[in-house]
Design an enzyme around this catalytic site. Structure first.
Site, PDB file in Angstrom:
ATOM      1  CB  VAL A  11      24.055  78.035   8.192  1.00  0.00           C
ATOM      2  CG1 VAL A  11      23.426  78.351   6.881  1.00  0.00           C
ATOM      3  CG2 VAL A  11      23.698  77.885   9.271  1.00  0.00           C
ATOM      4  CE  LYS A  35      31.796  85.218  11.820  1.00  0.00           C
ATOM      5  NZ  LYS A  35      30.638  85.176  12.230  1.00  0.00           N
ATOM      6  CB  THR A 119      15.721  78.513  11.125  1.00  0.00           C
ATOM      7  OG1 THR A 119      17.134  77.270  10.834  1.00  0.00           O
ATOM      8  CG2 THR A 119      15.083  78.374  11.822  1.00  0.00           C
ATOM      9  CG  PHE A 150      18.275  69.898   7.629  1.00  0.00           C
ATOM     10  CD1 PHE A 150      16.295  70.473   8.523  1.00  0.00           C
ATOM     11  CD2 PHE A 150      16.922  70.198   6.278  1.00  0.00           C
ATOM     12  CE1 PHE A 150      15.447  70.768   8.119  1.00  0.00           C
ATOM     13  CE2 PHE A 150      15.957  70.500   6.035  1.00  0.00           C
ATOM     14  CZ  PHE A 150      14.858  70.710   6.580  1.00  0.00           C
ATOM     15  NE  ARG A 152      24.559  65.567  12.840  1.00  0.00           N
ATOM     16  CZ  ARG A 152      25.019  64.159  12.103  1.00  0.00           C
ATOM     17  NH1 ARG A 152      23.859  63.468  13.198  1.00  0.00           N
ATOM     18  NH2 ARG A 152      25.491  63.950  11.314  1.00  0.00           N
ATOM     19  CG  ASN A 206      15.669  72.078  14.713  1.00  0.00           C
ATOM     20  OD1 ASN A 206      16.061  70.953  13.867  1.00  0.00           O
ATOM     21  ND2 ASN A 206      16.263  73.519  13.970  1.00  0.00           N
ATOM     22  N   GLY A 251      20.158  62.502  28.934  1.00  0.00           N
ATOM     23  CA  GLY A 251      21.242  63.429  29.525  1.00  0.00           C
ATOM     24  C   GLY A 251      20.500  64.198  30.334  1.00  0.00           C
ATOM     25  CB  CYS A 258      19.451  74.944  16.207  1.00  0.00           C
ATOM     26  SG  CYS A 258      21.119  75.602  15.634  1.00  0.00           S
TER      27      CYS A 258
HETATM   28  C1  UGA Z   1      20.638  70.913  15.040  1.00  0.00           C
HETATM   29  C2  UGA Z   1      19.707  69.766  14.446  1.00  0.00           C
HETATM   30  O1  UGA Z   1      20.248  68.347  15.271  1.00  0.00           O
HETATM   31  C3  UGA Z   1      20.499  69.801  13.279  1.00  0.00           C
HETATM   32  O2  UGA Z   1      19.625  69.529  12.061  1.00  0.00           O
HETATM   33  C4  UGA Z   1      20.232  72.019  12.753  1.00  0.00           C
HETATM   34  O3  UGA Z   1      20.535  71.888  11.367  1.00  0.00           O
HETATM   35  C5  UGA Z   1      20.341  72.292  13.959  1.00  0.00           C
HETATM   36  O4  UGA Z   1      20.028  72.140  14.983  1.00  0.00           O
HETATM   37  C6  UGA Z   1      20.056  74.084  13.232  1.00  0.00           C
HETATM   38  O5  UGA Z   1      19.115  74.451  13.159  1.00  0.00           O
HETATM   39  O6  UGA Z   1      21.044  75.082  12.755  1.00  0.00           O
HETATM   40  P1  UGA Z   1      22.666  71.447  16.409  1.00  0.00           P
HETATM   41  O7  UGA Z   1      22.128  72.185  17.109  1.00  0.00           O
HETATM   42  O8  UGA Z   1      24.368  71.629  16.136  1.00  0.00           O
HETATM   43  O9  UGA Z   1      21.541  70.725  15.243  1.00  0.00           O
HETATM   44  O10 UGA Z   1      23.272  69.786  17.601  1.00  0.00           O
HETATM   45  P2  UGA Z   1      22.191  68.261  17.779  1.00  0.00           P
HETATM   46  O11 UGA Z   1      23.402  67.123  17.327  1.00  0.00           O
HETATM   47  O12 UGA Z   1      20.974  68.266  17.341  1.00  0.00           O
HETATM   48  O13 UGA Z   1      21.816  68.461  19.002  1.00  0.00           O
HETATM   49  C7  UGA Z   1      21.244  69.530  19.519  1.00  0.00           C
HETATM   50  C8  UGA Z   1      20.956  69.312  20.923  1.00  0.00           C
HETATM   51  O14 UGA Z   1      20.616  68.435  21.517  1.00  0.00           O
HETATM   52  C9  UGA Z   1      22.743  69.393  22.475  1.00  0.00           C
HETATM   53  O15 UGA Z   1      22.649  69.824  23.620  1.00  0.00           O
HETATM   54  C10 UGA Z   1      22.848  67.483  22.474  1.00  0.00           C
HETATM   55  O16 UGA Z   1      23.906  67.377  23.039  1.00  0.00           O
HETATM   56  C11 UGA Z   1      21.439  67.216  22.312  1.00  0.00           C
HETATM   57  N1  UGA Z   1      21.034  65.603  22.302  1.00  0.00           N
HETATM   58  C12 UGA Z   1      20.857  65.226  21.426  1.00  0.00           C
HETATM   59  C13 UGA Z   1      20.447  64.879  23.503  1.00  0.00           C
HETATM   60  O17 UGA Z   1      20.831  65.416  24.641  1.00  0.00           O
HETATM   61  N2  UGA Z   1      20.125  64.131  23.025  1.00  0.00           N
HETATM   62  C14 UGA Z   1      20.454  63.475  21.577  1.00  0.00           C
HETATM   63  O18 UGA Z   1      20.286  62.177  21.265  1.00  0.00           O
HETATM   64  C15 UGA Z   1      20.981  64.248  20.415  1.00  0.00           C
END
Ligand code: UGA
Length: 440
Positions: A11, A35, A119, A150, A152, A206, A251, A258
């Site tokens: 972030v 880093k 967060t 927010f 990803r 979330n 899945g 997160c």
């Molecule tokens: C998530 C949120 O989407 C962001 O908006 C937020 O800022 C972030 O957490 C955070 O709090 O920092 P992220 O963890 O990068 O982002 O990943 P996502 O793309 O949201 O996926 C999260 C998990 O859900 C992954 O394991 C993904 O494979 C799974 N997923 C996602 C599913 O199984 N099905 C879906 O339809 C979508």
């Protein structure tokens, strides 16, 4: 404007580079010397599309330092982007926030706007204000705001620069003016609310998204038993604008740094306020069972696992990242090995992080090639939906595998086509795949 950022994690780094690209001057404080050295040499410590390019493009506008005092003097606005990991009881560990703000308050003698970007549980802003009094930060000099992020992983810069909304949780006009000015160039709805509301919006978003995933995963189980197809059900309900089509991909369940931690912390905080958030407990439980379900599926397909060779495509928690935190692949692979299978894993980006995270694990080998990992394997299990997997040469896959068996936990292929090509193709909640035919 000038902005200081504490913490060069996901972030912090994306916020810093993103704000620099909007024209602001940035000072990022990071304690980790390795880093810091990478960053000062224009190397991104994390894999994130576009990040390293922008880091170098705007290097004149970003200072990296380990000197917090320098960062405090640099700007009126200080973003807190340090980690808030889960503790054993589920609560968020706020010690890095506490450390940072104590140091800030000990060294401050003019107005500062402290912005929570990490967060943090509701009302953390009050605790920060309270620390300002205790540690001589003269609370009349201090504003605390909540401006949750927010983004990803894998799409972080795009999300930062093109957000669906910007949430600004403030208590004073001055703090509101500063943050609105900071984001002036971003064309997105800006919602100004109280800090407690902003902190709650982040957890609510979330938790809601995680709930959507667990919901569709239950529907997938239902479809498997009834002959319906979860992909088509998701499409069918997604056309309804009130539901929306995103985050309905069934899945192996959600992972990452997160959702798992934020859900736990939300449940914990609710409990502290006397609320039993049973709905979210069920979301967690459903998610936890996904790896078990996939394991049972593999076992049903292969019968005995002892000394079977299983190839795994995908070690990161999702496609597009090298992050393996709470990756479902970790739990699944450990479980297969406990059952005496040999697991060979491949991932386009996450192999090093995966090896670092699991340490030495007898029975597991990482293979740095999409096809080589399949050689003589009894089955291929697909755990993340990288584009590279979707575009794989299926003839080559079949040639390399001992048996043409694919267990696809992300539904990346069309079942009819896979069966036509001579695979036994098992996937999640879809009609026409081998699970339904064989009632697995
Ligand atoms: C998530 C949120 O989407 C962001 O908006 C937020 O800022 C972030 O957490 C955070 O709090 O920092 P992220 O963890 O990068 O982002 O990943 P996502 O793309 O949201 O996926 C999260 C998990 O859900 C992954 O394991 C993904 O494979 C799974 N997923 C996602 C599913 O199984 N099905 C879906 O339809 C979508």
């Amino acid at each position: 404007m000038k902005v200081s950022i504490v913490g060069a994690g996901y972030v912090g780094l994306v916020t810093g580079v993103g704000l620099a690209s909007l024209g602001h001057d940035i000072c990022i404080v990071e304690k980790d010397e390795r880093k810091l050295e990478k960053l000062n040499n224009g190397i991104s410590p994390i894999f994130e599309p576009g990040l390293e390019e922008l880091l170098n493009k705007y290097k004149e506008k970003i200072i990296f330092t380990n000197n917090l005092k320098k960062a405090i003097a640099f700007s009126e606005i200080i973003f807190l982007c340090v980690g808030t990991p889960a503790q054993d009881d589920g609560s968020a560990d706020l010690s890095q926030i506490e450390d940072a703000v104590i140091q800030i308050f000990r060294n401050v003698n003019s107005y500062k706007l402290i912005v929570e970007k990490s967060t943090v549980p509701v009302n953390t802003h009050k605790l920060i204000k309270w620390l300002a009094n205790r540690y001589g930060g003269k609370s009349e000099f201090i504003d605390v705001a909540s401006n949750p992020e927010f983004l990803r992983e894998g799409k972080a810069l795009y999300d930062f620069l093109n957000p669906d909304r910007i949430i600004i949780g403030v208590e004073t006009e001055k703090a509101k003016k500063l943050l609105l000015e900071l984001y002036e160039k971003i064309d997105a709805p800006k919602l100004v609310v109280k800090p407690a509301t902003a902190e709650t919006i982040k957890y609510t978003a979330n938790a809601f998204l995680a709930m959507k995933i667990s919901f569709i995963n239950m529907i997938a189980d239902f479809c498997e038993k009834t002959g319906a197809d979860v992909e088509e059900v998701a499409l069918g309900i997604g056309f309804d604008k009130r539901i929306g089509k995103d985050f309905l991909k069934a899945g192996i369940g959600y992972g990452g740094s997160c959702f798992p931690k934020d859900l736990k912390a939300f449940i914990y905080t609710a409990n502290e306020y006397g609320i039993d958030f049973s709905l979210l407990k069920e979301v967690e439980k459903i998610n936890c069972n996904r790896v078990e379900k996939v394991f049972r599926m593999i076992k049903n397909v292969l019968w005995n696992l002892v000394h079977k060779k299983i190839a795994v495509w995908g070690l990161a928690f999702k496609a597009g990242t090298d992050d393996v935190r709470y990756s479902p692949a970790i739990r699944l692979i450990k479980k297969l090995i406990e059952n005496r299978a040999y697991v060979y894993g491949y991932d386009p980006k996450a192999i090093d992080n995966f090896k670092r995270s699991i340490g030495f694990l007898e029975g597991f080998s990482a293979v740095d090639d999409l096809y080589e990992v399949l050689d003589d394997a009894d089955a291929l299990v697909i755990v993340t939906d990288w584009q590279e997997f979707k575009e794989a040469d299926l003839e080559e896959v079949k040639k390399r595998l001992k048996l043409p068996i694919i267990i696809d936990t992300r539904n990346i292929f069309d079942p009819d086509n896979m069966l036509k090509q001579g695979f036994e193709y098992y996937c999640i909640g879809r009609s026409g795949c081998s699970n339904v035919q064989k009632n697995i």
